[in-house]
Design an enzyme around this catalytic site. Sequence first.
Site, PDB file in Angstrom:
ATOM      1  N   HIS A 159       0.808  -1.223   0.000  1.00 29.83           N
ATOM      2  CA  HIS A 159       0.000   0.000   0.000  1.00 29.83           C
ATOM      3  C   HIS A 159       0.835   1.264   0.000  1.00 29.83           C
ATOM      4  O   HIS A 159       0.302   2.362  -0.186  1.00 29.83           O
ATOM      5  CB  HIS A 159      -0.936  -0.006   1.209  1.00 29.83           C
ATOM      6  CG  HIS A 159      -1.993  -1.054   1.122  1.00 29.83           C
ATOM      7  ND1 HIS A 159      -3.266  -0.800   0.657  1.00 29.83           N
ATOM      8  CD2 HIS A 159      -1.967  -2.371   1.421  1.00 29.83           C
ATOM      9  CE1 HIS A 159      -3.984  -1.915   0.686  1.00 29.83           C
ATOM     10  NE2 HIS A 159      -3.204  -2.886   1.144  1.00 29.83           N
TER      11      HIS A 159
ATOM     12  N   ASP B  22       3.569   9.204  -1.104  1.00 29.31           N
ATOM     13  CA  ASP B  22       2.433   8.408  -0.629  1.00 29.31           C
ATOM     14  C   ASP B  22       2.086   7.358  -1.667  1.00 29.31           C
ATOM     15  O   ASP B  22       2.125   7.641  -2.884  1.00 29.31           O
ATOM     16  CB  ASP B  22       1.204   9.297  -0.399  1.00 29.31           C
ATOM     17  CG  ASP B  22       0.510   9.012   0.923  1.00 29.31           C
ATOM     18  OD1 ASP B  22       0.682   7.902   1.440  1.00 29.31           O
ATOM     19  OD2 ASP B  22      -0.184   9.903   1.424  1.00 29.31           O
TER      20      ASP B  22
END
Length: 473
Positions: free
Chosen positions: A157, A369
């Site tokens: 992730h 991110d």
Amino acid sequence: MGRLIVVSNRVALPRRGEPTAGGLAVALKDVLKSNGGLWFGWSGETTKTPTSGEIKALRYQGIDYATIDLNETDYKGFYAGYSNNILWPLFHFRLGLLEYDRRQSEAYRRVNRDFAKALLPLLGPDDVIWIHDYQLIPLGAELRALGARQKIGFFLHIPFPPWAVFSALPGAEVLMRDLLAYDLVGVQTHRDLGGMVNCFQDGLGLSPDEDGGIRTSIAGTERRTQLSAHAIGIDTRGFANTARKAINGPDAVRMKASMGERKLIVGAERLDYTKGLPHRMRGFGALLDNFPQHLNQVTYLQVAARSRNEVASYRDLRRELDQLAGRINGDHGLFDWTPMRYVARAVARDTLAGFYRMADVGLVTPLRDGMNLVAKEYVAAQDPENPGVLVLSSFAGAAEAMDGALLVNPLDPEAMAEQLDRALTMPLAERKSRWSSMMQGLEEQTAERWAEDFLAELNEQAAAREPSLAARN
């Protein structure tokens, strides 16, 4: 067809009276409700005695949960140590914060081995196993070593750096080889896919075939691991409905009353050095310095829930944010106007949804991110007749598809101030056009679609190896 087995470091156990879970937890619960199955992982509890591998079982709303405890030594080495002091900064390109300790590396391996031993007896022969995130990279290899033949997929992730960064990790080659135990390895974006492929090429001398798979021979057995990008989504309609309701809730009403006619900029993150929180505060400060027409006309709400207080870099970050917020308010505030509202604790997801809907600007500026679901939630929460504007870091995975956002480099506060000014003064027609483009993408790429696509590819890749398995048996 067997069950779906989801494995993550922490299991989002259902608990009454807690704020609604967000992000990954919501996505995975939706997947399990649709497919039926088991969620396995750490309970979040530690013990002072060696753990026995005892399983704590719970069934709730059609989902089975199974958790194990960790002893305090393993917790410190595996989670607080190797996962958060080594892998987290490494994968986020922050080598200066990496603190390697071989004992923590050994604890990381040991806990992954213990997870495999505890999980194996719970598995049926036809189950599909989906392992999540950087804490559990070796788990697939540990399961294979114990004889597991099930379909196993892995999803990362967070970002995946290229070999020039990843090679700074002692034992980097071993961790890359662990990924070859999986039938499918997924990442969020094509940029991260490129980083992973580069690690296999430059680190292990392995290049993907024309279909994006890595072929290897392990102990005389031919294997193929598919590499692919699957951008995670959100429950777009569900979050939009939550925001519509929350805008009339007591928290949103109080917020509106306190704002008067001022515009609202909102940001909501876990307190983490990857999120660019000091940088966005400086960007807001530059807005007030360089565009004085916004003085007393805008308020910035930043939610930064405390996390990982046991890690020194996080405590340092908290002090820096406290100082920056105080300085901005001291330099620009009036007796009846506080420019910045800084909340260093968790806020319920429903309340945030209402704040997103009323906000004129959503400010999401991570330094790096994997995806960033806050950006997607902000867009989903908007009023179609009067949508706000998303100001988004170009280093967020979400930037790859959210073409209606105003992109910024968070390292440049002056440029951020310019984009904030543009967002606050943007005409309605342009706001609608930008929002509509992004909302269409969110409605197509939901959390459910993400899971369906990943699992479909996992089943396809695993099915391709079934003939060779049958031949050996």
